[in-house]
Every structure is written in structure tokens, then in C-alpha cells.
Design an enzyme around this catalytic site. Structure first.
Site, PDB file in Angstrom:
ATOM      1  N   HIS A 389       0.413  -1.199  -0.136  1.00  0.00           N
ATOM      2  CA  HIS A 389       0.071  -0.112  -0.553  1.00  0.00           C
ATOM      3  C   HIS A 389       0.829   1.514   0.049  1.00  0.00           C
ATOM      4  O   HIS A 389       1.502   2.053   0.827  1.00  0.00           O
ATOM      5  CB  HIS A 389      -0.621   0.247   1.229  1.00  0.00           C
ATOM      6  CG  HIS A 389      -1.626  -1.048   1.180  1.00  0.00           C
ATOM      7  ND1 HIS A 389      -2.919  -1.323   2.408  1.00  0.00           N
ATOM      8  CD2 HIS A 389      -2.628  -1.861   0.399  1.00  0.00           C
ATOM      9  CE1 HIS A 389      -3.530  -2.593   1.868  1.00  0.00           C
ATOM     10  NE2 HIS A 389      -3.659  -2.892   0.839  1.00  0.00           N
ATOM     11  N   GLU A 390       1.129   2.250  -1.067  1.00  0.00           N
ATOM     12  CA  GLU A 390       1.744   3.005  -1.399  1.00  0.00           C
ATOM     13  C   GLU A 390       0.702   4.535  -1.371  1.00  0.00           C
ATOM     14  O   GLU A 390      -0.395   3.683  -1.838  1.00  0.00           O
ATOM     15  CB  GLU A 390       2.885   3.312  -2.715  1.00  0.00           C
ATOM     16  CG  GLU A 390       3.416   4.837  -2.857  1.00  0.00           C
ATOM     17  CD  GLU A 390       4.254   5.093  -1.555  1.00  0.00           C
ATOM     18  OE1 GLU A 390       5.103   4.078  -1.201  1.00  0.00           O
ATOM     19  OE2 GLU A 390       3.950   6.306  -0.914  1.00  0.00           O
ATOM     20  N   HIS A 468       7.447   2.037   5.281  1.00  0.00           N
ATOM     21  CA  HIS A 468       8.087   2.946   5.064  1.00  0.00           C
ATOM     22  C   HIS A 468       7.520   4.283   5.122  1.00  0.00           C
ATOM     23  O   HIS A 468       6.476   4.846   5.676  1.00  0.00           O
ATOM     24  CB  HIS A 468       8.393   2.162   3.430  1.00  0.00           C
ATOM     25  CG  HIS A 468       9.320   1.085   3.205  1.00  0.00           C
ATOM     26  ND1 HIS A 468      10.249   1.152   2.771  1.00  0.00           N
ATOM     27  CD2 HIS A 468       9.513   0.015   4.498  1.00  0.00           C
ATOM     28  CE1 HIS A 468      11.145  -0.008   2.805  1.00  0.00           C
ATOM     29  NE2 HIS A 468      10.325  -0.958   3.631  1.00  0.00           N
ATOM     30  N   GLU A 469       8.530   5.419   5.080  1.00  0.00           N
ATOM     31  CA  GLU A 469       8.270   6.634   5.286  1.00  0.00           C
ATOM     32  C   GLU A 469       7.309   6.393   6.873  1.00  0.00           C
ATOM     33  O   GLU A 469       6.524   7.303   6.641  1.00  0.00           O
ATOM     34  CB  GLU A 469       7.687   7.354   3.943  1.00  0.00           C
ATOM     35  CG  GLU A 469       8.359   6.945   3.295  1.00  0.00           C
ATOM     36  CD  GLU A 469       9.105   6.332   2.118  1.00  0.00           C
ATOM     37  OE1 GLU A 469       7.888   5.146   1.912  1.00  0.00           O
ATOM     38  OE2 GLU A 469       9.672   4.785   2.042  1.00  0.00           O
ATOM     39  N   GLU A 487      11.121   1.026   7.597  1.00  0.00           N
ATOM     40  CA  GLU A 487      12.586   1.673   7.086  1.00  0.00           C
ATOM     41  C   GLU A 487      12.313   3.355   7.891  1.00  0.00           C
ATOM     42  O   GLU A 487      13.286   1.893   9.692  1.00  0.00           O
ATOM     43  CB  GLU A 487      11.764   2.012   5.936  1.00  0.00           C
ATOM     44  CG  GLU A 487      13.026   2.658   5.077  1.00  0.00           C
ATOM     45  CD  GLU A 487      12.564   3.507   3.522  1.00  0.00           C
ATOM     46  OE1 GLU A 487      13.495   3.065   2.795  1.00  0.00           O
ATOM     47  OE2 GLU A 487      11.650   4.153   4.037  1.00  0.00           O
ATOM     48  N   GLU A 493      17.717   1.990  -1.363  1.00  0.00           N
ATOM     49  CA  GLU A 493      17.253   2.038  -2.938  1.00  0.00           C
ATOM     50  C   GLU A 493      17.660   3.566  -3.052  1.00  0.00           C
ATOM     51  O   GLU A 493      18.207   4.001  -4.049  1.00  0.00           O
ATOM     52  CB  GLU A 493      15.735   2.025  -2.246  1.00  0.00           C
ATOM     53  CG  GLU A 493      14.844   3.260  -1.106  1.00  0.00           C
ATOM     54  CD  GLU A 493      13.648   3.579  -0.627  1.00  0.00           C
ATOM     55  OE1 GLU A 493      13.242   2.718  -1.029  1.00  0.00           O
ATOM     56  OE2 GLU A 493      13.456   5.018  -0.127  1.00  0.00           O
TER      57      GLU A 493
HETATM   58  C1  NOJ Z   1       9.673   4.170  -1.056  1.00  0.00           C
HETATM   59  C2  NOJ Z   1       9.407   2.594  -0.287  1.00  0.00           C
HETATM   60  O1  NOJ Z   1      10.914   2.944   0.719  1.00  0.00           O
HETATM   61  C3  NOJ Z   1      10.615   1.687  -1.466  1.00  0.00           C
HETATM   62  O2  NOJ Z   1      10.612   0.400  -1.003  1.00  0.00           O
HETATM   63  C4  NOJ Z   1       8.734   1.928  -2.697  1.00  0.00           C
HETATM   64  O3  NOJ Z   1       9.741   1.212  -3.547  1.00  0.00           O
HETATM   65  C5  NOJ Z   1       8.268   3.162  -2.722  1.00  0.00           C
HETATM   66  N1  NOJ Z   1       8.013   3.720  -1.240  1.00  0.00           N
HETATM   67  C6  NOJ Z   1       7.500   2.533  -3.575  1.00  0.00           C
HETATM   68  O4  NOJ Z   1       6.357   2.799  -2.551  1.00  0.00           O
HETATM   69 CA    CA Z   2      11.654   4.907   1.238  1.00  0.00          CA
END
Ligand code: NOJ
Ligand code: CA
Length: 685
Positions: A389-390, A468-469, A487, A493
Site C-alpha cells: 500500500h503506497e 516505509h516512510e 524503514e 534504494e
Molecule cells: C519508498 C519505499 O521505501 C520503497 O521501498 C518503495 O519501493 C517505494 N516507496 C514505492 O512505494
Molecule cells: Ca523510503
């Protein structure tokens, strides 16, 4: 030199005061309200009440001042300050000692042994307004918090500013990261004199001139703004609560407690990492049986997008197709990985998704991805999809769809989700009370509410969350063990993107700063040692392997492309073998910003694993294997830097894989190349 000369008379017999008694009858010196020392008397805290009724505390270690008298209190937006005019109503010292079991973690059993000083305070001139101060003093650190009871004089508390200070007595060097800036928690860790710190995130680690290490942080950040630390002058740090765009940084109704303000304190960096203080200051597990939370390794449709070989968005290069995902599932099944992460499966990636997220659907797939079929295919092969889930920082939109999104994954046997909040600091979008949305920091009070909501709602569907974030980790995994990782630092990344890649000392810096807060989804294992356009990363192959042990996370992504793992079957064997859940952890070597060696015992076998990493310097370290069972012989599978290995040259691929027979009496020589490392698997014969 940097101490503030507030008068404070130390009562050396403080550690003997165990029990409950009223302030009026106490025989304490003028300004000292109370003192308490740690169980083995390593640390002592004295709380002082000045003539004006202002509060301060001091910390001593082995009788020597570490934290000079430092202010306590609050400025309020809706009422006179909680600062000054206090008198003591009651105090009590109690002792606590128990051992609890982690469902997963760096070690199975955790001892929680401290003395607690509880001070109940009254502001008589403010209609007898009350506040309590609670100190828990461990041998390896101190935590304290404020408690505001329910009281008619203060139905609602709007905290405009927290006055908590940390004045470091001896000159110190700091390893820290700027706070409140665009990339949030994703800056490199820098090293400066403590006096040159600006606004810092926590954990921030310092080393004083005599070698004492202190990590400043907080525990149990719930419904409160994250604490940044602002250098005021000299070596005085002050709490700075993450601002809110719509009101006071913290607004609470009725009774509440603040997060614990923490100082882990040790003779060396290794001692900091061995401390369980942050977890101990969190509430026990509130979820009951969490056997559905599964520590494990995964691979995924991920690095290929970061390398720009495929895309999150739709089109000819779309990465998350059913077909491509099945390729990863086959690879995972063949090599013993439990999970396959699929990013870019859902609608919403085609516009400017980062920092906006207004197109995301968390329930609708792109037409070339069949969630039901892919998930069923995975389960048949003993593999689970890992959901994604972004949000682009659009918390409001995510919350609107959260329940349906969780339901969908649960229905298809997905039991963990990686979430993401890619947006510039301060531009996350939250629901407003009267409708509409407004902007704010992800580490604001609203952010702290949202991230925890995502976790507790997920628990209802038996879903684990890897954020993440994120908001920084403050040990809430103890209370909510489905908050499996996050994260919250520069991850691998950055090595894909460049501009700039992670520095050669990044891993060693993380271990004794960020990693003190909890697990990190760092995504190690880039055996190709290159990012976009073949740009080399600052590592040897052996260091990539060592990171699986050194950078702890119960869920670990082996992040490289399938073809790279097929290209390097030798080193890949370690990635297949290494577990992610531990019965025990020992830090063997640790020096801030230079090197770290960690040994961990598998939770489900008698095997031990060792990871050692260095910065840009080559090092030879002696590794006594005295943690092994005496009288047993072990096979050591060693993955070490070859003689030519060097992160700056094409010899970064120079790795030697060899076997030795060892016992608890053996001391191995770890020869680490510049930017190198070593990984070892020890199995009883
Ligand atoms: C940042 C995340 O840290 C990364 O792992 C992810 O691929 C991208 N956002 C896209 O959601
Ligand atoms: Ca990140």
C-alpha cells in the site's frame, strides 16, 4: 565547562530510599526533592525543585555527573504553563524485576529491572492543578515521563511547547541526523561535536570525552508529537515537538501520559545496542496470540523498478504483472523464501503519485495483475504474497479505503503488508475535523495516531505491517507485535538511485543510532553491487551478506534481481540459510561510525550467525567464539573479503567462501576489506 551551575546537593545515600513517604517529613537537602538509583547503583537520578517551584533532574553515573540539572515542564496554549509553582504532594520509590518473552525479536527473553521514582506534584496557585513525574532508572539507562491526571482545571491540555532539557555535562561527539527537513528520516548520519548539533531526530547517540555513550530517544510514542532535539547552546538539548499545521503540537483530552524520554547509557557502543530499555518502557503485548505474525525472508518485484528496468505504473514495462510475479513466486519456492512482495499491482501509479496519492485505489488491480490467481498460485507453492500500500503520504485517502483494502488482502491469504508514505516532510494529508483535508508532518501527533491505527486495524485481520516512510520506532512492537518492521532511515534504494548513494560508513552508523530504536527493513543482499546504469555501490559482496545479521529485521528482503542471485550461487547460499528470528544477540565489537560485529543465535535451531561490517577502513578483528556451547564442535561456513577486496575497485566482488571446524575456544581472525565485511554460519556438527 558546559554544565549549568544550578545548585543541586546530591544525597549519596539516595539508593537506600525504598518505600513511600510524604515530602513534608523527608530529610532531603533544600532543592532536592527526591533521588533514586538503578538496581546495581550504576546510575542515579536526583530531582530538584527550585525556590520558584520549577523542576529539574540530574543524572549521575558511578557518582559522576552525566546530565547536569535540566529543566522539566510544559508551556500550554490554553492554560498557564506547567512550569514553576510546583510543590510535592507525594513520592514513592518502587522496584520492578521480571523477565518477559518476545514473540519474535533479537532475543527471546528480556529482563526488565528498574527502580521507579514517582513524584506527584501540585500547582497550588493554579487551583491545585496536578501533574506526576515518573522516572525509571535501569543500570543501562533512564526513562522518564509526565502524567497528567483527569482534572476539572485542565479538561483539555494543549501543549504548545515541551520544556524538557538534556544538558550533557562533559564534552561530547554526536552522531545525528537533521529533523524536520524534506527527506524526514532519510538523511545520512553525520558526526559533529555535540555543540554543533542543530535540530536532530532521535535516536541521537553521543560519546563523551571519557568514552561514556548515551543514546537519546523516546519510548511508547502514542497520540503525541514525535520529539526532535534542538541544540539550544553549549551542550544543552531541548525537546522540540513536531509542529502541527492546525493547532498546538499536542492536544489531549482528560488524563494522559507522555511518551518516555529516554537515555540509554553504556561504556561503549556495544552496550547501547545490548540495552532493552526502549522495549521495557513499552506496554506488554495487547494482541494476545500473535502466532500469525511470521518472521521470514522475502524477494519481490521491487529492485527492478528502482533500477528502472520496469515500472510501478501501467504500460509495456509494468513490473507487477501476473506473469512476472509468478516468476518471483517460483524463485521463492525453489529457494525457501516465504514471501514475494508485489509493488505497483494497484491502480494509481500513473500520475504524480509521490506526495499526492490522490489516484490510489487499494482494492483495484491493474488489468494485467490478477490478485486472486497470483495469490492462489503462491499459496499452492508454500509462498505468500506480501501486500503493498503506497499512499504518497495521502493518509486521508488511505484511511478511507483501509478497511476494504485489509479485507481484500485477508481474503486472498495475504498476511503482511508493506506500506509507504512517500512525500516531502510536512506535506502528508490528513482528514480535517469538519471535512476536507489539511497538511502535516508524518511524525506529528496526527501521524502517530494514523500509523498506530493502521497497525491496530490490521491486527483485526491478522495482518502484519512493515511501514516505509514511517514515524520513528519507539518500541511499540512490544505492545503490537504485528508492527513487524519499518524503514525510517536511508535504505538500499538510495544505492539504486544515486544522488548520492549511501556512504561507506552507512551501515556502521545505522547500527548504533537508528537501529537502537528497532528493526529496519533495509533490503540488503545486492550481490551485483550496482545501482542504476551500473553505478557501483560502496560495499563488498561479503558486506552485503553481513548486513543480513547486522541490520536486524524479522522480515528481510533479499533485494537483488533473480538473475543476480543465479549468477552468484556461492554467496547466495548464505542469504538462503540466514534466519530472521533470534533466540539471542551479542554485540562482539562496536565502535561508533567505524565497525560492528554481531553474533545471533537462531530461534529455531542451535546455529549461530555472525555479521561484521566496517567503514572505509580495512580492519582485522579477533572474534572469540566463546558464545558457542562448550564441548561442541561446529562447522563454520565463512564468507569473507578476499585479499584483493576493496569497495573502491572491481575487486569488491572478491569473496572467499571456506569451511573450518571450530569450538567455543576458537578465536577467528576477521579480516575486513575497506568497505567490507564478513558473514559466518556456525552449525553444531
Ligand atoms: C519508498 C519505499 O521505501 C520503497 O521501498 C518503495 O519501493 C517505494 N516507496 C514505492 O512505494
Ligand atoms: Ca523510503
Amino acid at each position: 565547562m558546559h554544565t549549568t551551575p544550578v545548585k543541586i546537593r546530591w544525597i549519596s545515600a539516595c539508593s537506600m530510599m525504598l518505600g513511600v513517604y510524604a515530602s513534608t517529613g523527608s530529610a532531603l537537602a533544600d532543592d532536592i526533592l527526591a533521588t533514586v538509583s538503578s538496581p546495581d547503583k550504576v546510575l542515579s537520578v536526583a530531582v530538584q525543585l527550585g525556590g520558584d517551584g520549577r523542576l529539574a533532574y540530574e543524572v549521575q553515573r558511578h557518582g559522576k555527573q552525566l546530565i547536569a540539572p535540566s529543566r522539566l515542564g510544559f508551556l500550554l496554549a490554553n492554560a498557564p504553563e506547567l512550569d514553576g509553582g510546583f510543590s510535592l504532594d507525594k513520592q514513592a520509590v518502587t522496584e520492578h524485576d521480571d523477565t518477559w518473552e518476545q514473540p519474535w525479536g533479537e532475543r527471546r527473553y528480556v529482563r526488565n529491572h528498574y527502580k521507579e521514582l514517582r513524584l506527584e506534584l501540585v500547582q497550588k496557585a493554579q487551583q491545585n492543578r496536578r501533574m506526576a513525574l515518573v522516572f525509571r532508572v535501569f543500570d543501562d539507562g533512564v526513562g522518564f515521563r509526565y502524567e497528567i491526571p483527569d482534572q476539572p482545571q485542565l479538561k483539555e491540555t494543549k501543549i504548545a511547547d515541551e520544556l524538557t532539557e538534556f544538558i550533557v555535562a562533559a564534552p561530547a561527539t554526536a552522531w545525528w541526523q537533521q529533523a524536520g527537513e524534506m527527506a524526514a528520516l532519510e538523511y545520512a548520519i553525520r558526526k559533529t561535536p555535540l555543540s554543533e548539533v542543530g535540530m536532530a531526530n532521535t535516536p541521537m547517540t553521543i560519546r563523551t570525552r571519557d568514552g561514556t555513550h548515551i543514546a537519546f530517544h523516546e519510548a511508547a510514542l502514542v497520540d503525541y508529537a514525535s520529539m526532535w532535539l534542538r541544540k539550544v547552546d553549549g551542550q544543552k538539548l531541548r525537546a522540540h515537538l513536531t509542529p502541527s499545521a492546525i493547532g498546538a503540537p499536542v492536544e489531549r483530552q482528560g488524563a494522559f501520559t507522555t511518551p518516555w524520554r529516554t537515555m540509554q547509557i553504556a561504556d561503549n557502543a556495544a552496550g547501547l545496542y545490548m540495552s532493552d530499555l526502549i522495549l521495557n518502557l513499552n506496554e506488554p503485548n495487547k494482541l494476545g496470540d500473535v502466532s500469525w505474525v511470521r518472521p521470514s525472508k522475502f524477494v519481490g518485484v521491487w529492485w527492478e523498478m528502482h533500477l528502472e528496468k520496469s515500472t510501478w505504473g501501467s504500460g509495456a514495462k509494468h513490473g507487477a504483472t501476473t506473469e512476472n510475479t509468478k516468476r518471483y513466486i517460483d524463485f521463492a519456492a525453489k529457494n525457501g523464501f516465504r514471501g514475494v512482495l508485489v509493488e505497483g499491482w494497484n491502480i494509481g501509479w500513473d500520475g504524480k503519485w509521490y506526495g499526492d496519492g490522490s489516484d490510489f485505489s487499494f482494492t483495484q488491480s491493474y488489468p494485467d495483475f490478477d490478485l486472486a490467481a497470483t495469490s492462489a498460485y503462491a499459496i499452492k507453492k508454500g509462498v505468500r504474497l506480501i501486500g503493498h500500500h503506497e499512499t504518497g503520504g495521502n493518509v486521508a485517502r488511505y484511511e478511507d479505503q483501509m478497511d476494504a483494502a485489509y479485507q481484500l488482502y485477508a481474503k486472498h491469504g495475504v498476511d503482511s503488508i508493506k506500506s509507504g508514505y512517500v512525500t516531502d516532510a510536512g506535506t502528508a494529508q490528513f482528514h480535517s475535523a469538519g471535512g476536507g483535508t489539511h497538511y502535516g508532518y508524518t511524525d506529528s501527533q496526527e501521524g502517530s495516531r494514523h500509523y498506530l491505527k493502521a497497525v491496530t486495524e490490521a491486527a483485526r485481520y491478522k495482518l502484519a505491517i512493515d511501514t516505509h516512510e514511517p514515524i520513528k520506532d519507539t518500541g511499540l512492537r512490544r505492545t503490537y507485535p504485528n508492527w513487524i518492521s519499518r524503514e525510517g532511515a536511508r535504505g538500499m534504494e538510495y544505492n539504486a538511485w544515486g544522488n548520492p548513494i549511501n556512504s561507506v560508513d552507512h551501515e556502521v552508523n545505522l547500527v548504533f543510532t537508528r537501529m537502537l530504536s528497532g528493526p529496519m527493513d533495509y533490503t540488503p543482499g545486492i550481490l551485483s553491487l550496482e545501482g542504476v546504469k551500473g553505478k557501483p555501490i560502496n560495499s563488498t559482496q561479503a558486506k552485503q551478506l553481513a548486513s543480513f545479521v547486522v541490520i536486524y529485521s524479522p522480515v528481510v528482503m533479499a533485494a537483488d534481481l533473480i538473475e543476480n542471485y543465479e549468477k552468484y550461487p556461492g554467496p547466495f547460499k548464505f542469504i538462503k540459510d540466514v534466519p530472521t528470528d533470534w533466540a539471542d544477540t551479542r554485540v562482539i565489537h562496536g565502535s561508533m561510525g567505524e565497525y560492528a560485529t554481531i553474533a545471533r543465535k537462531d530461534r529455531h535451531s542451535d546455529n549461530w550467525y555472525v555479521g561484521s561490517v566496517t567503514d572505509g577502513e580495512a580492519r582485522t578483528l579477533s572474534l572469540p567464539l566463546d558464545f558457542l556451547d562448550a564441548g561442541k564442535r561446529y562447522t563454520a561456513e565463512i564468507y569473507r573479503d578476499g585479499d584483493q577486496a576493496d569497495y573502491r575497485t572491481s575487486h569488491r566482488f572478491d569473496i572467499v567462501i571456506e569451511k573450518k571446524i571450530v569450538t567455543a575456544k576458537t578465536a577467528l581472525q576477521l579480516k575486513l576489506a575497506p568497505g567490507g565485511g564478513q558473514a559466518i554460519r556456525l552449525t553444531p556438527m
